[in-house]
Design a protein around this motif. Structure first.
Motif, short mmCIF file in Angstrom:
data_model
loop_
_atom_site.label_atom_id
_atom_site.label_comp_id
_atom_site.label_asym_id
_atom_site.label_seq_id
_atom_site.Cartn_x
_atom_site.Cartn_y
_atom_site.Cartn_z
N PRO A 346 -15.42 -39.31 -27.60
CA PRO A 346 -15.68 -40.63 -26.99
C PRO A 346 -17.06 -40.77 -26.35
N GLY A 347 -17.69 -39.67 -26.00
CA GLY A 347 -18.98 -39.75 -25.30
C GLY A 347 -18.84 -40.09 -23.83
N ARG A 348 -17.62 -40.15 -23.34
CA ARG A 348 -17.33 -40.43 -21.93
C ARG A 348 -16.15 -39.58 -21.51
N ALA A 349 -16.17 -39.10 -20.28
CA ALA A 349 -15.07 -38.25 -19.80
C ALA A 349 -14.75 -38.58 -18.36
N THR A 350 -13.50 -38.33 -18.00
CA THR A 350 -13.05 -38.58 -16.63
C THR A 350 -12.60 -37.26 -16.00
N LEU A 351 -12.09 -37.37 -14.79
CA LEU A 351 -11.62 -36.20 -14.07
C LEU A 351 -10.50 -35.47 -14.82
N LEU A 352 -9.71 -36.23 -15.59
CA LEU A 352 -8.59 -35.63 -16.32
C LEU A 352 -9.08 -34.59 -17.32
N GLN A 353 -10.13 -34.93 -18.09
CA GLN A 353 -10.64 -33.98 -19.07
C GLN A 353 -11.15 -32.71 -18.40
N GLY A 354 -11.81 -32.87 -17.25
CA GLY A 354 -12.27 -31.69 -16.52
C GLY A 354 -11.11 -30.80 -16.09
N GLY A 355 -10.03 -31.42 -15.61
CA GLY A 355 -8.86 -30.67 -15.20
C GLY A 355 -8.19 -29.94 -16.36
N VAL A 356 -8.16 -30.57 -17.54
CA VAL A 356 -7.55 -29.93 -18.72
C VAL A 356 -8.35 -28.68 -19.12
N HIS A 357 -9.67 -28.81 -19.15
CA HIS A 357 -10.50 -27.66 -19.51
C HIS A 357 -10.36 -26.53 -18.49
N LEU A 358 -10.30 -26.86 -17.22
CA LEU A 358 -10.14 -25.83 -16.21
C LEU A 358 -8.76 -25.18 -16.29
N ALA A 359 -7.74 -25.95 -16.70
CA ALA A 359 -6.41 -25.36 -16.89
C ALA A 359 -6.43 -24.36 -18.04
N LEU A 360 -7.14 -24.69 -19.12
CA LEU A 360 -7.28 -23.75 -20.23
C LEU A 360 -8.03 -22.49 -19.81
N PHE A 361 -9.06 -22.68 -19.01
CA PHE A 361 -9.82 -21.53 -18.52
C PHE A 361 -8.95 -20.65 -17.63
N ALA A 362 -8.17 -21.27 -16.77
CA ALA A 362 -7.27 -20.51 -15.90
C ALA A 362 -6.23 -19.75 -16.72
N ALA A 363 -5.74 -20.38 -17.81
CA ALA A 363 -4.79 -19.70 -18.68
C ALA A 363 -5.41 -18.48 -19.34
N PHE A 364 -6.67 -18.61 -19.77
CA PHE A 364 -7.37 -17.48 -20.37
C PHE A 364 -7.51 -16.32 -19.38
N VAL A 365 -7.94 -16.63 -18.15
CA VAL A 365 -8.12 -15.59 -17.16
C VAL A 365 -6.78 -14.93 -16.82
N PHE A 366 -5.75 -15.76 -16.62
CA PHE A 366 -4.44 -15.22 -16.26
C PHE A 366 -3.89 -14.33 -17.37
#
Length: 371
Positions: A346-366
């Motif tokens: 979309p070329g635009r992002a909100t706080l939700l997209q940031g939270g989803v990516h950080l959740a994936l990162f947290a899953a990787f670390v865990f």
């Protein structure tokens, strides 16, 4: 003291600090290299490591302000990756068979950190300040496609090839993957810096997207050259000091009974700190495109330069070179590709997209700690 002098003092102090900190860090690296270090020495090296990271971010921003985007983010991404490659080759040469998965673990960790950690933090910082983060879908989409292709060719295909038992390429397959990775990296750099440079420039929305550096004159040639030298010194200090503290990390990992891949994750986190801080600062100035350039550019450089270098080094390195990922990591990689595409298109992002990516990162670390 005059008002003008008061305004200049912090900047002068900052330049002085960022000039001597890399030198102190490199001296600490020289004194500690090849020695058994006690706890207090490791603590001092840790402080030098943090200082070198902050200095690297400062000097990278000076260079970026001089050469402009996207060259500025390319400088930091390539500089860190080149030194990271040297670190991987050194550890593989010293580790033998025990280090057979080190390249794979480090490269995969770099992909997860950049595509989910750095992107997630950048989106979080950018959207908290401006509600909606805007960037070029054309440039970011092309960079993401390159990351996904490189990661699949080098980290997924070895799991399914049948010419060699296990999770390894044959010599010919490794050579093909190395040449393909290098060609894709060169093609991306050409598109990013020459043919479609405008796709990778920050989007100007007219509301709060200019930082203080946008109105400042670019640094002179002498200051830029000094920053180039100090950036290289700082990055060497970052990677070298990270290697010095890695035995302590390995000892802690062994004592806790954690998987060996945790060491690669920890080192990758330390090495990628400069890009993370630089990306967050760019997002705070509403320059999310610069943040994405840093994130995806670092991932592309990490694969596109590491795999060819490791393939060349494997000629004289002893032991196998395991590149194929397991099912858990392949699922994380596939999910990252899908989520990233939905974020970028979309070329635009909100706080939700940031939270989803950080959740994936947290899953990787865990899952790295508890596979």
């Amino acid at each position: 003291m005059t008002p003008g002098t008061a305004r200049q003092t912090p900047g002068t102090a900052r330049r002085w600090t960022t000039s001597w900190v890399p030198l102190v860090a490199i001296v600490a690296l020289a004194l500690g290299w090849g020695r058994e270090l006690p706890g207090f020495a490791l603590a001092l090296i840790g402080l030098c490591l943090i200082g070198a990271v902050l200095a690297a971010v400062h000097h990278a921003e000076v260079i970026a302000h001089r050469v402009g985007e996207p060259f500025g983010s390319l400088v930091l991404a390539v500089a860190v990756t080149v030194i990271e490659v040297g670190l991987i080759v050194t550890l593989m040469a010293e580790g033998g068979d025990k280090a057979s998965t080190y390249a794979r673990d480090t490269v995969f960790a770099a992909v997860m950190i950049t595509c989910n950690g750095i992107v997630g933090i950048s989106l979080l910082v950018g959207t908290l300040r401006n509600r909606v983060a805007v960037f070029n879908a054309e440039g970011s989409g092309g960079a993401l496609a390159t990351v996904c292709t490189l990661a699949t060719m080098t980290l997924v295909l070895p799991t399914f090839t049948t010419s060699h038992p296990g999770l390894e390429f044959t010599g010919g397959q490794l050579a093909f993957a190395a040449v393909s990775s290098l060609c894709l990296y060169a093609l991306f750099v050409g598109v990013q810096t020459v043919r479609h440079r405008d796709y990778f420039l920050p989007v100007r929305t007219g509301a709060g997207e200019c930082g203080p550096d946008d109105h400042a004159p670019p640094p002179g040639g002498r200051e830029t050259l000094s920053s180039v030298v100090l950036l290289v010194v700082a990055l060497i200090a970052v990677v070298g000091n990270a290697k010095l503290v890695s035995p302590a990390i390995e000892g802690a990992v062994d004592s806790a009974g954690l998987p060996k891949a945790v060491v690669g994750v920890a080192i990758a986190l330390l090495v990628l700190l400069p890009e993370t801080l630089a990306a967050a600062r760019a997002a705070r100035r509403n320059r999310l495109q610069t943040s994405l350039n840093l994130a995806y550019g670092s991932a592309i450089a990490s694969i596109g330069l590491t795999i060819p270098s490791i393939a060349l080094a494997s000629i004289w390195l002893s032991g196998p070179l395991v590149l194929g990922e397991d099912a858990v990591h392949m699922v994380l990689l596939a999910l990252t590709a899908v989520v990233s595409a939905l974020t970028v298109v979309p070329g635009r992002a909100t706080l939700l997209q940031g939270g989803v990516h950080l959740a994936l990162f947290a899953a990787f670390v865990f899952l790295s700690f508890s596979p």
